[in-house]
Scaffold this motif. Structure first.
Motif, PDB file in Angstrom:
ATOM      1  N   ALA A   1       0.852  -1.202   0.000  1.00 60.66           N
ATOM      2  CA  ALA A   1       0.000   0.000   0.000  1.00 60.66           C
ATOM      3  C   ALA A   1       0.887   1.253   0.000  1.00 60.66           C
ATOM      4  N   VAL A   2       2.003   1.190   0.729  1.00 59.42           N
ATOM      5  CA  VAL A   2       2.952   2.316   0.763  1.00 59.42           C
ATOM      6  C   VAL A   2       3.557   2.523  -0.627  1.00 59.42           C
ATOM      7  N   LEU A   3       3.956   1.423  -1.264  1.00 61.51           N
ATOM      8  CA  LEU A   3       4.542   1.548  -2.607  1.00 61.51           C
ATOM      9  C   LEU A   3       3.521   2.125  -3.582  1.00 61.51           C
ATOM     10  N   ALA A   4       2.275   1.626  -3.504  1.00 60.23           N
ATOM     11  CA  ALA A   4       1.238   2.114  -4.438  1.00 60.23           C
ATOM     12  C   ALA A   4       1.007   3.611  -4.249  1.00 60.23           C
TER      13      ALA A   4
ATOM     14  N   ASP B   1       3.300   5.879  -2.764  1.00 59.16           N
ATOM     15  CA  ASP B   1       4.487   6.737  -2.870  1.00 59.16           C
ATOM     16  C   ASP B   1       5.327   6.467  -4.123  1.00 59.16           C
ATOM     17  N   LEU B   2       5.373   5.218  -4.550  1.00 58.55           N
ATOM     18  CA  LEU B   2       6.196   4.864  -5.713  1.00 58.55           C
ATOM     19  C   LEU B   2       5.371   3.957  -6.636  1.00 58.55           C
ATOM     20  N   PRO B   3       4.334   4.526  -7.248  1.00 58.29           N
ATOM     21  CA  PRO B   3       3.377   3.683  -7.981  1.00 58.29           C
ATOM     22  C   PRO B   3       3.983   2.929  -9.169  1.00 58.29           C
TER      23      PRO B   3
ATOM     24  N   GLU C   1      14.480   2.353   9.014  1.00 54.98           N
ATOM     25  CA  GLU C   1      13.440   2.288   7.970  1.00 54.98           C
ATOM     26  C   GLU C   1      12.089   2.320   8.649  1.00 54.98           C
ATOM     27  N   VAL C   2      11.223   3.194   8.198  1.00 50.90           N
ATOM     28  CA  VAL C   2       9.900   3.337   8.805  1.00 50.90           C
ATOM     29  C   VAL C   2       8.838   3.263   7.706  1.00 50.90           C
ATOM     30  N   LEU C   3       7.748   2.587   8.002  1.00 57.29           N
ATOM     31  CA  LEU C   3       6.622   2.494   7.073  1.00 57.29           C
ATOM     32  C   LEU C   3       5.335   2.735   7.832  1.00 57.29           C
ATOM     33  N   VAL C   4       4.469   3.567   7.291  1.00 52.38           N
ATOM     34  CA  VAL C   4       3.136   3.730   7.872  1.00 52.38           C
ATOM     35  C   VAL C   4       2.119   3.572   6.740  1.00 52.38           C
ATOM     36  N   HIS C   5       1.114   2.744   6.974  1.00 53.76           N
ATOM     37  CA  HIS C   5       0.078   2.517   5.963  1.00 53.76           C
ATOM     38  C   HIS C   5      -0.552   3.862   5.594  1.00 53.76           C
TER      39      HIS C   5
ATOM     40  N   SER D   1      -3.444   4.780   5.074  1.00 52.51           N
ATOM     41  CA  SER D   1      -4.696   5.082   5.781  1.00 52.51           C
ATOM     42  C   SER D   1      -4.458   5.509   7.228  1.00 52.51           C
ATOM     43  N   ALA D   2      -3.214   5.313   7.718  1.00 49.70           N
ATOM     44  CA  ALA D   2      -2.940   5.635   9.135  1.00 49.70           C
ATOM     45  C   ALA D   2      -1.964   6.804   9.270  1.00 49.70           C
ATOM     46  N   ARG D   3      -1.739   7.539   8.184  1.00 53.94           N
ATOM     47  CA  ARG D   3      -0.740   8.615   8.235  1.00 53.94           C
ATOM     48  C   ARG D   3      -1.292   9.892   8.866  1.00 53.94           C
ATOM     49  N   ARG D   4      -0.351  10.733   9.241  1.00 49.73           N
ATOM     50  CA  ARG D   4      -0.624  12.047   9.845  1.00 49.73           C
ATOM     51  C   ARG D   4      -1.425  11.931  11.141  1.00 49.73           C
ATOM     52  N   THR D   5      -1.180  10.841  11.883  1.00 48.94           N
ATOM     53  CA  THR D   5      -1.803  10.721  13.199  1.00 48.94           C
ATOM     54  C   THR D   5      -0.723  10.663  14.273  1.00 48.94           C
ATOM     55  N   GLY D   6       0.548  10.837  13.862  1.00 51.75           N
ATOM     56  CA  GLY D   6       1.649  10.783  14.829  1.00 51.75           C
ATOM     57  C   GLY D   6       2.271   9.399  14.959  1.00 51.75           C
ATOM     58  N   LEU D   7       1.781   8.413  14.176  1.00 55.35           N
ATOM     59  CA  LEU D   7       2.318   7.052  14.299  1.00 55.35           C
ATOM     60  C   LEU D   7       3.783   6.982  13.838  1.00 55.35           C
ATOM     61  N   GLY D   8       4.090   7.629  12.719  1.00 62.51           N
ATOM     62  CA  GLY D   8       5.470   7.616  12.211  1.00 62.51           C
ATOM     63  C   GLY D   8       6.429   8.148  13.263  1.00 62.51           C
ATOM     64  N   ARG D   9       6.039   9.254  13.885  1.00 57.85           N
ATOM     65  CA  ARG D   9       6.880   9.874  14.916  1.00 57.85           C
ATOM     66  C   ARG D   9       7.067   8.922  16.104  1.00 57.85           C
TER      67      ARG D   9
ATOM     68  N   VAL E   1      15.902   8.347   2.083  1.00 56.60           N
ATOM     69  CA  VAL E   1      14.629   9.046   1.888  1.00 56.60           C
ATOM     70  C   VAL E   1      14.408   9.226   0.382  1.00 56.60           C
ATOM     71  N   VAL E   2      13.251   8.771  -0.077  1.00 57.21           N
ATOM     72  CA  VAL E   2      12.974   8.855  -1.509  1.00 57.21           C
ATOM     73  C   VAL E   2      12.418  10.230  -1.835  1.00 57.21           C
ATOM     74  N   GLY E   3      13.032  10.885  -2.833  1.00 53.93           N
ATOM     75  CA  GLY E   3      12.615  12.227  -3.220  1.00 53.93           C
ATOM     76  C   GLY E   3      11.152  12.251  -3.636  1.00 53.93           C
TER      77      GLY E   3
ATOM     78  N   THR F   1       8.404  12.257  -1.936  1.00 51.49           N
ATOM     79  CA  THR F   1       7.445  11.450  -1.159  1.00 51.49           C
ATOM     80  C   THR F   1       7.267  12.125   0.206  1.00 51.49           C
ATOM     81  N   PRO F   2       6.215  11.734   0.976  1.00 50.01           N
ATOM     82  CA  PRO F   2       5.980  12.373   2.283  1.00 50.01           C
ATOM     83  C   PRO F   2       7.146  12.213   3.254  1.00 50.01           C
ATOM     84  N   ALA F   3       8.010  11.228   2.997  1.00 51.62           N
ATOM     85  CA  ALA F   3       9.120  10.981   3.920  1.00 51.62           C
ATOM     86  C   ALA F   3      10.038  12.205   4.031  1.00 51.62           C
TER      87      ALA F   3
ATOM     88  N   GLU G   1      12.488  15.805   7.759  1.00 52.26           N
ATOM     89  CA  GLU G   1      12.938  17.176   8.001  1.00 52.26           C
ATOM     90  C   GLU G   1      12.246  17.750   9.237  1.00 52.26           C
ATOM     91  N   SER G   2      10.984  17.362   9.446  1.00 50.54           N
ATOM     92  CA  SER G   2      10.274  17.870  10.634  1.00 50.54           C
ATOM     93  C   SER G   2      10.879  17.294  11.925  1.00 50.54           C
ATOM     94  N   LEU G   3      11.560  16.159  11.794  1.00 49.74           N
ATOM     95  CA  LEU G   3      12.179  15.545  12.980  1.00 49.74           C
ATOM     96  C   LEU G   3      13.637  16.000  13.174  1.00 49.74           C
TER      97      LEU G   3
HETATM   98  C1  LIG Z   1       7.071   9.138   6.205  1.00 50.91           C
HETATM   99  C2  LIG Z   1       6.003   8.395   7.001  1.00 50.91           C
HETATM  100  C3  LIG Z   1       6.670   7.321   7.852  1.00 50.91           C
HETATM  101  C4  LIG Z   1       5.284   9.417   7.922  1.00 50.91           C
HETATM  102  O1  LIG Z   1       4.372   8.709   8.740  1.00 50.91           O
HETATM  103  P1  LIG Z   1       3.157   9.467   9.498  1.00 50.91           P
HETATM  104  O2  LIG Z   1       2.606   8.520  10.503  1.00 50.91           O
HETATM  105  O3  LIG Z   1       2.240  10.052   8.512  1.00 50.91           O
HETATM  106  O4  LIG Z   1       3.957  10.647  10.233  1.00 50.91           O
HETATM  107  P2  LIG Z   1       3.439  11.509  11.485  1.00 50.91           P
HETATM  108  O5  LIG Z   1       1.945  11.563  11.519  1.00 50.91           O
HETATM  109  O6  LIG Z   1       4.122  11.009  12.714  1.00 50.91           O
HETATM  110  O7  LIG Z   1       4.010  12.940  11.101  1.00 50.91           O
HETATM  111  C5  LIG Z   1       4.901  13.662  11.927  1.00 50.91           C
HETATM  112  C6  LIG Z   1       5.229  14.976  11.260  1.00 50.91           C
HETATM  113  O8  LIG Z   1       5.974  14.727  10.061  1.00 50.91           O
HETATM  114  C7  LIG Z   1       5.646  15.737   9.101  1.00 50.91           C
HETATM  115  N1  LIG Z   1       5.027  15.128   7.942  1.00 50.91           N
HETATM  116  C8  LIG Z   1       4.499  13.879   7.851  1.00 50.91           C
HETATM  117  N2  LIG Z   1       4.010  13.662   6.605  1.00 50.91           N
HETATM  118  C9  LIG Z   1       4.246  14.787   5.908  1.00 50.91           C
HETATM  119  C10 LIG Z   1       3.952  15.189   4.589  1.00 50.91           C
HETATM  120  N3  LIG Z   1       3.294  14.384   3.746  1.00 50.91           N
HETATM  121  N4  LIG Z   1       4.357  16.423   4.199  1.00 50.91           N
HETATM  122  C11 LIG Z   1       4.984  17.253   5.046  1.00 50.91           C
HETATM  123  N5  LIG Z   1       5.257  16.937   6.337  1.00 50.91           N
HETATM  124  C12 LIG Z   1       4.897  15.719   6.759  1.00 50.91           C
HETATM  125  C13 LIG Z   1       4.644  16.686   9.784  1.00 50.91           C
HETATM  126  O9  LIG Z   1       5.379  17.706  10.421  1.00 50.91           O
HETATM  127  C14 LIG Z   1       4.023  15.760  10.803  1.00 50.91           C
HETATM  128  O10 LIG Z   1       3.458  16.450  11.898  1.00 50.91           O
HETATM  129  P3  LIG Z   1       1.934  17.031  11.773  1.00 50.91           P
HETATM  130  O11 LIG Z   1       1.076  15.922  11.205  1.00 50.91           O
HETATM  131  O12 LIG Z   1       1.597  17.356  13.185  1.00 50.91           O
HETATM  132  O13 LIG Z   1       2.007  18.197  10.849  1.00 50.91           O
HETATM  133  C15 LIG Z   1       4.945   7.765   6.059  1.00 50.91           C
HETATM  134  O14 LIG Z   1       4.476   8.738   5.173  1.00 50.91           O
HETATM  135  C16 LIG Z   1       5.510   6.593   5.269  1.00 50.91           C
HETATM  136  O15 LIG Z   1       5.413   5.446   5.675  1.00 50.91           O
HETATM  137  N6  LIG Z   1       6.117   6.846   4.145  1.00 50.91           N
HETATM  138  C17 LIG Z   1       6.804   5.794   3.368  1.00 50.91           C
HETATM  139  C18 LIG Z   1       8.217   5.714   3.851  1.00 50.91           C
HETATM  140  C19 LIG Z   1       9.073   4.780   3.064  1.00 50.91           C
HETATM  141  O16 LIG Z   1      10.013   4.250   3.560  1.00 50.91           O
HETATM  142  N7  LIG Z   1       8.869   4.522   1.850  1.00 50.91           N
HETATM  143  C20 LIG Z   1       9.779   3.645   1.128  1.00 50.91           C
HETATM  144  C21 LIG Z   1       9.155   3.245  -0.094  1.00 50.91           C
HETATM  145  S1  LIG Z   1       8.470   4.680  -0.831  1.00 50.91           S
END
Ligand SMILES: CC(C)(COP(=O)(O)OP(=O)(O)OC[C@H]1O[C@@H](n2cnc3c(N)ncnc32)[C@H](O)[C@@H]1OP(=O)(O)O)[C@@H](O)C(=O)NCCC(=O)NCCS
Length: 338
Positions: free
Chosen positions: A24-27, A29-31, A88-92, A94-102, A124-126, A128-130, A135-137
């Protein structure tokens, strides 16, 4: 719920759910990337080089029925190697922007800190949300490479066959599926040690001594990743003048990864780079009938290699960046003392 997780003992349902999340992450972020398969995924996640350790955590949804383990919504792992933890971190999606990645990063960062490591690196792949996330961290960008992809269905095989033979007199090309044979390991490691003009990212260190090279080949095999090698041998001295490595992972066998390509200093200017890569593609065409793409990573300053790759048909795809952060600063930022 986030908990430490060991892929070696994980249930098949968890491995399958993690795979679904990864796809789901690949679809999202990197379709254009092929979805991963379950083949050797457990081994891919569990196996490491001697002396290295990988520690993982997963985030699971609340189970809906009593027998349901709960879908894997996110995963983090950190590979402890040398003096750095590679994250390496992955968040589905459907579960993003809830603080799970952090939260996942904090789990890993605390452990890396406790283990006495000073810094954390991450690829970090250019585009993409990563990028915004790291950078926010407080991670900072150390290095940028370009990933390029070659579409084998668009290759002119006759032209490639010509490139494979377009090499100066006195060199012989040899193909080794599975890696270099044991009697060549020493010469192979010498060639790798002499030149570090690599196709590969810095977070995937190359193996420069024979023992480490053997370990690295063995680890690749255990992770379900099949190495292929083409060598250019200098006939007069028997030296390994050049080498190129491609790995076909069981997890995505339609897209192979180019690893190192090296031409020793004394043997440059004879067309070895282009010839060994062309020969490799010709060999892979019959050895891996499922293969349709090869991807490679190059430093943007490596003009010679970029030129050869363009001639072979590689097209630039994405920026591929390395970021890093000081662990103590990261833990402090995410988990400030109260
Ligand atoms: C990067 C990733 C881990 C973020 O997970 P997340 O659970 O959405 O992150 P969080 O909710 O903890 O976000 C923390 C902060 O990061 C920043 N952030 C997260 N997503 C962002 C986005 N799309 N754009 C800008 N800032 C972002 C924000 O500051 C956010 O805080 P806020 O929501 O209060 O504004 C997730 O998008 C992911 O799994 N990406 C794929 C990563 C990967 O390895 N891919 C490899 C194959 S592509």
């Amino acid at each position: 719920m986030v908990r430490e997780w060991d892929p070696r003992t994980a249930s098949s349902a968890e491995i399958a759910s993690l795979l679904a999340t990864l796809n789901a992450v690949l679809a999202a972020d990197l379709p254009q990337d092929p979805p991963w398969r379950e083949a050797s995924l457990r081994e891919y996640l569990a196996e490491v080089m001697p002396g290295e350790r990988r520690i993982s955590w997963i985030a699971q949804a609340e189970p809906t029925d009593p027998g349901d383990p709960g879908a894997v919504l996110g995963q983090v792992h950190v590979l402890l190697l040398g003096d750095i933890g590679v994250l390496e971190v992955l968040v589905h999606p459907s579960a993003r922007r809830t603080g799970l990645g952090r939260d996942l990063v904090l789990r890993a960062a605390r452990r890396v800190y406790q283990e006495g490591f000073r810094s954390i690196g991450v690829e970090v792949v250019g585009d993409t949300p990563a990028v915004g996330f790291y950078e926010s961290l407080g991670f900072t960008r150390e290095y940028v490479e370009t990933r390029s992809v070659l579409d084998l269905t668009a290759v002119d095989w006759a032209e490639l066959a010509e490139m494979a033979t377009g090499i100066g007199a006195g060199y012989q090309l040899e193909f080794f599926p599975g890696g270099p044979p044991d009697d060549l390991i020493e010469a192979y490691a010498r060639a790798k040690a002499e030149v570090r003009d690599v196709d590969d990212g810095e977070l995937r260190p190359s193996s420069y001594d024979p023992e480490r090279l053997r370990d690295s080949l063995d680890t690749l095999h255990r992770r379900g990743m099949k190495p292929y090698i083409v060598l250019a041998r200098h006939e007069q001295s028997g030296e390994v003048a050049g080498l190129t490595e491609v790995v076909v992972p069981a997890q995505h066998p339609t897209r192979a990864d180019q690893y190192d390509t090296i031409v020793a200093q004394d043997h440059r200017g004879y067309g070895i780079d282009r010839a060994i890569k062309a020969r490799m593609l010709l060999e892979l065409r019959s050895a891996e009938p499922e293969l349709i793409e090869v991807q490679t990573w190059n430093a943007q300053a490596n003009e010679a290699m970029l030129k050869v790759n363009a001639e072979l048909g590689y097209r630039p795809d994405r920026d591929w960046c390395e970021y890093s952060v000081d662990v103590a600063e990261l833990v402090h930022r995410l988990d400030p003392p109260r």
